[in-house]
Design a protein around this motif. Structure first.
Motif, short mmCIF file in Angstrom:
data_model
loop_
_atom_site.label_atom_id
_atom_site.label_comp_id
_atom_site.label_asym_id
_atom_site.label_seq_id
_atom_site.Cartn_x
_atom_site.Cartn_y
_atom_site.Cartn_z
N PHE A 114 -3.34 0.44 4.51
CA PHE A 114 -2.70 0.36 3.21
C PHE A 114 -1.19 0.30 3.45
O PHE A 114 -0.66 0.98 4.32
CB PHE A 114 -3.06 1.55 2.33
CG PHE A 114 -4.43 1.45 1.73
CD1 PHE A 114 -4.60 1.01 0.42
CD2 PHE A 114 -5.56 1.78 2.47
CE1 PHE A 114 -5.87 0.91 -0.14
CE2 PHE A 114 -6.83 1.70 1.92
CZ PHE A 114 -6.99 1.25 0.61
N CYS A 116 2.74 0.04 1.48
CA CYS A 116 3.50 0.12 0.24
C CYS A 116 4.67 -0.86 0.27
O CYS A 116 5.41 -0.93 1.25
CB CYS A 116 3.98 1.55 -0.04
SG CYS A 116 5.07 2.29 1.17
N CYS A 122 3.99 -1.53 -5.30
CA CYS A 122 2.53 -1.58 -5.19
C CYS A 122 2.11 -1.07 -3.82
O CYS A 122 2.91 -1.03 -2.88
CB CYS A 122 2.01 -3.00 -5.42
SG CYS A 122 2.56 -4.19 -4.18
N GLU A 124 -1.04 -1.98 -1.27
CA GLU A 124 -2.14 -2.91 -1.09
C GLU A 124 -2.87 -2.66 0.22
O GLU A 124 -2.31 -2.14 1.18
CB GLU A 124 -1.61 -4.35 -1.12
CG GLU A 124 -0.97 -4.73 -2.45
CD GLU A 124 -0.35 -6.11 -2.44
OE1 GLU A 124 -0.43 -6.80 -3.48
OE2 GLU A 124 0.19 -6.51 -1.40
N GLU A 125 -4.13 -3.09 0.25
CA GLU A 125 -4.98 -2.90 1.42
C GLU A 125 -5.05 -4.19 2.24
O GLU A 125 -5.13 -5.29 1.68
CB GLU A 125 -6.39 -2.50 0.99
CG GLU A 125 -7.32 -2.18 2.15
CD GLU A 125 -8.75 -1.88 1.69
OE1 GLU A 125 -9.43 -1.06 2.33
OE2 GLU A 125 -9.18 -2.49 0.67
N TYR A 126 -5.04 -4.03 3.59
CA TYR A 126 -5.07 -5.17 4.50
C TYR A 126 -6.05 -4.93 5.64
O TYR A 126 -6.24 -3.78 6.08
CB TYR A 126 -3.68 -5.43 5.09
CG TYR A 126 -2.66 -5.89 4.08
CD1 TYR A 126 -2.43 -7.25 3.88
CD2 TYR A 126 -1.95 -4.96 3.33
CE1 TYR A 126 -1.49 -7.67 2.95
CE2 TYR A 126 -1.02 -5.39 2.40
CZ TYR A 126 -0.79 -6.73 2.20
OH TYR A 126 0.12 -7.16 1.28
N ALA A 132 -4.93 -9.80 3.47
CA ALA A 132 -5.18 -8.89 2.36
C ALA A 132 -6.66 -8.82 2.03
O ALA A 132 -7.37 -9.83 2.09
CB ALA A 132 -4.39 -9.34 1.14
N ARG A 135 -7.65 -5.63 -2.55
CA ARG A 135 -7.63 -4.36 -3.29
C ARG A 135 -6.23 -3.75 -3.25
O ARG A 135 -5.49 -3.93 -2.29
CB ARG A 135 -8.62 -3.36 -2.68
CG ARG A 135 -10.07 -3.81 -2.72
CD ARG A 135 -11.03 -2.63 -2.56
NE ARG A 135 -10.63 -1.74 -1.49
CZ ARG A 135 -10.82 -0.41 -1.52
NH1 ARG A 135 -11.39 0.15 -2.58
NH2 ARG A 135 -10.46 0.34 -0.49
N SER A 136 -5.90 -2.98 -4.28
CA SER A 136 -4.64 -2.25 -4.32
C SER A 136 -4.84 -0.98 -5.13
O SER A 136 -5.75 -0.88 -5.96
CB SER A 136 -3.53 -3.10 -4.93
OG SER A 136 -3.85 -3.46 -6.27
N CYS A 201 -9.57 3.67 -5.38
CA CYS A 201 -8.17 3.29 -5.61
C CYS A 201 -7.57 3.96 -6.85
O CYS A 201 -6.49 3.60 -7.31
CB CYS A 201 -8.00 1.77 -5.74
SG CYS A 201 -8.35 0.89 -4.21
#
Length: 346
Positions: A114, A116, A122, A124-126, A132, A135-136, A201
């Motif tokens: 994750f 920022c 935001c 976000e997830e990677y 990516a 999801r965030s 999340c």
């Protein structure tokens, strides 16, 4: 050492030990900062670090415009926790556009990162290759870009395996919570630590946190104040790194003061703010006699030593070795050794 001097030193040590115990501070040993250039690690704008496994770590930069992970290994002395070597293992980039990546957290059971992004407010997830997942975290609108002071958004991110939560916080006070803290308003920031489930999340925890007061007495060329990094310990407590960066008008006299505090999400005072215990503090400067100015922006847990003590790793942002012939900022790594057995004593 003479007998009289030994007696005085012993008394001084006992007094210091008593004072630390009274303040509820955590026993910590802060090691010397190491310039990673000596190991041929490329200079950068490293703003965050996370521990992946063993001696493997990932760095992020706040100047990349596509999400990029910088892979490094860090070898630590198993006896005293000092950094022995840092090796650069290349980078992985995806196609996702980013604006100002400030921190990164690895979630082992998901095998994802994750990140920022302060520019977009935001998280976000990677995947590990930098792509990516889509999801965030469900960040409330009250923490949006319009609700923060310029360049004072989400600066810190960490994952706590103890309570399976991702924790983040803005660097500075939200507009709705008060004025900016600086030379003209030397009050501590009121911050809100946010805890999110990495599965759903959703926001599940919110804790009030108050920083120390600024020490700066007059305005300079630039100034940054607030929380620059966080990490989580195995007992569920959080370590919060406060940073005051003052750049003097003519550069000489610039300094960075770094303070790390331990908080427990369920331990609040009568006003509802998290109780803080000091862990470590250090100051770097740029003047005629000292040229070690360093801006620490990343922090994560590292290995456990043979005697059970926990190592923390801190990384500084050199702003791509910003400076001139007199002094250029450097990419430093520093270790801090803490004894969790002392932390968890009743």
């Amino acid at each position: 050492m003479k007998r009289g001097s030994l007696f005085i030193f012993s008394c001084f040590f006992l007094v210091c030990t008593f004072l630390f115990a009274q303040n509820g501070s955590v026993p910590a040993l802060t090691r010397k900062q190491r310039n990673v250039a000596k190991w041929n690690v490329p200079g950068g704008n490293y703003s965050g670090i996370t521990h992946v496994r063993d001696n493997e770590y990932v760095l992020v930069s706040d100047c990349d415009r596509t999400l990029t992970f910088y892979n490094i290994t860090v070898d630590v002395d198993s006896l005293d926790g000092d950094v022995l070597k840092v090796s650069y293992k290349g980078k992985m980039s995806g196609w996702t556009k980013v604006t100002d990546v400030e921190d990164v957290a690895f979630v082992p059971f998901l095998n994802t990162f994750f990140v920022c992004d302060e520019g977009r407010q935001c998280v976000e997830e990677y995947y590990r290759d930098g792509e990516a997942t889509g999801r965030s975290l469900d960040v409330p609108e009250s923490f949006g870009v319009r609700m923060i002071y310029g360049n004072y958004g989400f600066e810190s991110l960490c994952y706590s395996p103890h309570d399976t939560l991702l924790w983040t916080v803005t660097e500075h006070t939200l507009r709705g919570d008060g004025e900016r803290s600086d030379a003209s308003n030397r009050r501590g920031c009121v911050l809100r630590l946010l805890g999110f489930s990495p599965v759903s999340c959703e926001l599940t925890n919110e804790c009030l946190y108050r920083t120390e007061c600024p020490k700066v007495r007059k305005a300079g060329r630039s100034y940054a104040f607030g929380v620059s990094a966080m990490t989580a310990l195995s007992d569920g407590s959080l370590l919060v790194m406060e940073r005051e960066f003052h750049v003097a008008r003519r550069y000489l006299g610039s300094y960075v003061t770094t303070n790390v505090f331990r908080v427990c999400p369920d331990d609040v005072d009568e006003e509802g703010f998290l109780r803080k215990s000091p862990l470590t503090s250090f100051k770097t400067k740029l003047n005629v006699t000292r040229r070690n100015l360093s801006n620490y922006e990343g922090m994560c847990t590292s290995v456990t030593l043979s005697d059970g003590r926990q190592v923390l790793l801190l990384v500084s942002d050199s702003q791509n070795n910003y400076g001139n012939f007199f002094y250029r900022m450097k990419d430093y790594v520093k270790s801090v050794v803490i004894d969790l057995r002392e932390v968890n004593k009743p």
